[in-house]
Design an enzyme around this catalytic site. Sequence first.
Site, PDB file in Angstrom:
ATOM      1  N   HIS A 185       2.346  -7.443  21.659  1.00  0.00           N
ATOM      2  CA  HIS A 185       2.010  -8.735  21.050  1.00  0.00           C
ATOM      3  C   HIS A 185       0.575  -8.735  20.521  1.00  0.00           C
ATOM      4  O   HIS A 185       0.192  -9.631  19.798  1.00  0.00           O
ATOM      5  CB  HIS A 185       2.179  -9.857  22.068  1.00  0.00           C
ATOM      6  N   ASP A 186      -0.214  -7.730  20.949  1.00  0.00           N
ATOM      7  CA  ASP A 186      -1.600  -7.653  20.485  1.00  0.00           C
ATOM      8  C   ASP A 186      -1.683  -6.781  19.234  1.00  0.00           C
ATOM      9  O   ASP A 186      -0.725  -6.122  18.845  1.00  0.00           O
ATOM     10  CB  ASP A 186      -2.493  -7.092  21.593  1.00  0.00           C
ATOM     11  N   GLN A 200     -11.762 -19.896  27.519  1.00  0.00           N
ATOM     12  CA  GLN A 200     -11.235 -19.059  28.610  1.00  0.00           C
ATOM     13  C   GLN A 200     -12.415 -18.684  29.497  1.00  0.00           C
ATOM     14  O   GLN A 200     -13.237 -17.843  29.130  1.00  0.00           O
ATOM     15  CB  GLN A 200     -10.552 -17.801  28.048  1.00  0.00           C
ATOM     16  N   ASP A 260      -3.336  -9.046  33.636  1.00  0.00           N
ATOM     17  CA  ASP A 260      -3.932  -9.202  32.312  1.00  0.00           C
ATOM     18  C   ASP A 260      -5.439  -8.945  32.329  1.00  0.00           C
ATOM     19  O   ASP A 260      -6.151  -9.469  33.191  1.00  0.00           O
ATOM     20  CB  ASP A 260      -3.661 -10.635  31.821  1.00  0.00           C
ATOM     21  N   GLU A 274      -2.895  -4.023  32.781  1.00  0.00           N
ATOM     22  CA  GLU A 274      -3.142  -4.096  31.341  1.00  0.00           C
ATOM     23  C   GLU A 274      -4.612  -3.758  31.144  1.00  0.00           C
ATOM     24  O   GLU A 274      -5.477  -4.614  31.201  1.00  0.00           O
ATOM     25  CB  GLU A 274      -2.823  -5.478  30.768  1.00  0.00           C
ATOM     26  N   ARG A 282       2.043  -8.401  35.497  1.00  0.00           N
ATOM     27  CA  ARG A 282       1.196  -7.715  34.526  1.00  0.00           C
ATOM     28  C   ARG A 282      -0.213  -8.258  34.702  1.00  0.00           C
ATOM     29  O   ARG A 282      -0.468  -9.443  34.474  1.00  0.00           O
ATOM     30  CB  ARG A 282       1.704  -7.994  33.110  1.00  0.00           C
ATOM     31  N   ASP A 305      -4.410 -18.981  23.148  1.00  0.00           N
ATOM     32  CA  ASP A 305      -4.380 -17.514  23.128  1.00  0.00           C
ATOM     33  C   ASP A 305      -3.008 -16.993  23.552  1.00  0.00           C
ATOM     34  O   ASP A 305      -2.900 -16.097  24.388  1.00  0.00           O
ATOM     35  CB  ASP A 305      -5.487 -16.958  24.051  1.00  0.00           C
ATOM     36  N   ARG A 355      -2.326 -12.160  14.831  1.00  0.00           N
ATOM     37  CA  ARG A 355      -1.385 -11.484  15.719  1.00  0.00           C
ATOM     38  C   ARG A 355      -0.040 -12.215  15.719  1.00  0.00           C
ATOM     39  O   ARG A 355       0.988 -11.650  16.088  1.00  0.00           O
ATOM     40  CB  ARG A 355      -1.951 -11.411  17.149  1.00  0.00           C
TER      41      ARG A 355
END
Length: 649
Positions: free
Chosen positions: A401-402, A258, A290, A332, A288, A147, A526
């Site tokens: 990036h998403d 994950q 996440d 985020e 950041r 990911d 992506r």
Amino acid sequence: MRNDPVVPVPATAAPFAVVQAARTALADEPEHDRTVFLTRLDRHWPDLVTGLRAAYDGRADEVASRVVQQAASSFTQRSADLRLLDLRRHVEPDWFQSPRMLGYAAYADRFAGDLRGVVERIPYLRELGVTYLHLMPLLQPRPGPDDGGYAVMDYRRVREDLGTVEDLSALAGALRAEGISLVLDLVLNHVAAEHEWARRARAGEERYRSYFHLFGDRTEPDAFEATLPEVFPDFAPGSFTWDEQAGTWVWTTFNAWQWDLNWHNPEVFCEFADLVLFLANAGVEVLRLDAIAFLWKRLGTDCQNQPEVHALTQALRAVGRIAAPALLFKAEAIVGPQQLVPYLGVGAHAGKVSDLAYHNSAMVHVWSSLAARDARLMTTALRRFPAKPTTTAWCTYVRCHDDIGWAIDDEDAAAVGWSGPAHRAFLSDFYSGVFEGSDARGLVFQENPATGDRRISGTAASLAGVEVALERGDDALLDLAVRRLLLAHLVALGLGGVPLVWMGDELALRNDQAWADDPEHAGDNRWAHRPRMPWELAARRAVEGTLEHRVFTGLRHAVQVRAGQPTMHASAEPELLDPVNPAVLGFARRVPGSVLVALHNMSEHPQEWPASELPLEGALVDVLSGEPPEAQGGVLHLGAYEVLWLVPA
Ligand code: GLC
């Protein structure tokens, strides 16, 4: 799992025993540093304990004492250079709100090969005006699909091909010397299924089983799933995965590999307190956080934005403030406006949680206004957006990036007489290029037949029409696409905060056509907008007349102009102007004594704006061009996709 939020009793000073233990741990520190640490402990203990009580109730005080010891021992390892940075940030606490800020985000390998390579590219970043560098996940990920690095197997090791922890510290130091802050992800909602904690949980160790949400049968998963949305409906449907070896269902919000962490367990908090301190001592200046919205699970909810998330962030931040106060947090949280602002601290958490957060809504609305050639919906949405605390800043951006999910609120749409679902469907059609007359080249990501959602992947240039214009060899079309691309960035610069540029957008890089060649990426488009930096192409930024030159210098110029505008300080909240011309987005920014009005023509057709509708009087100058704006008979003229930043002449 407790279901009702606890309202914690506010804490007062740190208990004597906690202070004494910290004193002992700091016995070898210079007197001055020890006093500074204890002063910070005194200041932040109440935030730490209050945050922990909301999540851990009866165990909170014990957990707080433990993490203060961790903080003290980590402080003894903090370099002189970083202690000096702590002091500098105390002196200038609003440093990240400065108009000079410009963020840049990249994968280290795709940008420069490895961490040492990034050091060599610092001059490039300086040339653009970058002051903040977000390097995408670079800690040891799981083997195989990871990911984009968001499945971390070891938080204390750097991915082997990128370098070592020493290289990371050296890079952070080199960046700091050039006025650039290093930003890294802290993936705290989940770890890779190969992480030691998950391996030991699978092997049956009780301590580690309690780090995760494991269920013997489907009863609880089914009960939770009744109200859980799906994040990756396409390649990872559902939120739970059966694990053969553990013999249980595992909570996996994202991919099956994950594993969501159980933040209801204070041991997980202590582990992450340690990781925060470790990364801060490696020289990371911003973490950041996440997927922070997902941390706390509560039956009967969507398991996002629960009050405990903010309480735990406050506690984690207090740990940082005590041992490494230069460290900032960036949330985020890609959530609705009402849910988002609490990440920047409202009510009891004011000034105590994240300093930065992504302004997803502004990003979505830029693309929406450009597609519709109409800024009314954006104006309405931004006006309704709750104000953020003045000591915090938005990260504004054009894309990341998403993928882009069309987070358009139905009520906002209704307020301008549009249908939310129809507009969202239009945006997916428009940006995937199937809408008649669209020049966009996005790819559909995670189509969800159940909700009708079609998110979009693509680089800013490809979404803005550069790819199509180049293919057609149509210079006029290319000119418009470049203007659109620059306009999108100028909105981010004008609305920021910390405006972020995604690697390659400054050179108008198009979608990576070979994105699927890597079998590990083939299922995730992506990667189309995460290209490798083509340095030979980047060199063309110095060659006048090239596309790269036009975009790079256009952006750099705006960044330089912005740096000199006091109204661009992030404490000022943009005030949206009435959309007297629907095709024009207008907002004013004020700080005491100064005002700036930004106007943006969201269409390819010339537009007008009556001077009487500006919150400015007298002679004006557009600071972007250095010229007075074009005006006739009290009406300002804006060319195709033109942006004006007006101030009194
Ligand atoms: C964040 C990241 C995204 C990742 C997800 C799971 O949303 O931006 O790329 O897939 O978290 O870690």
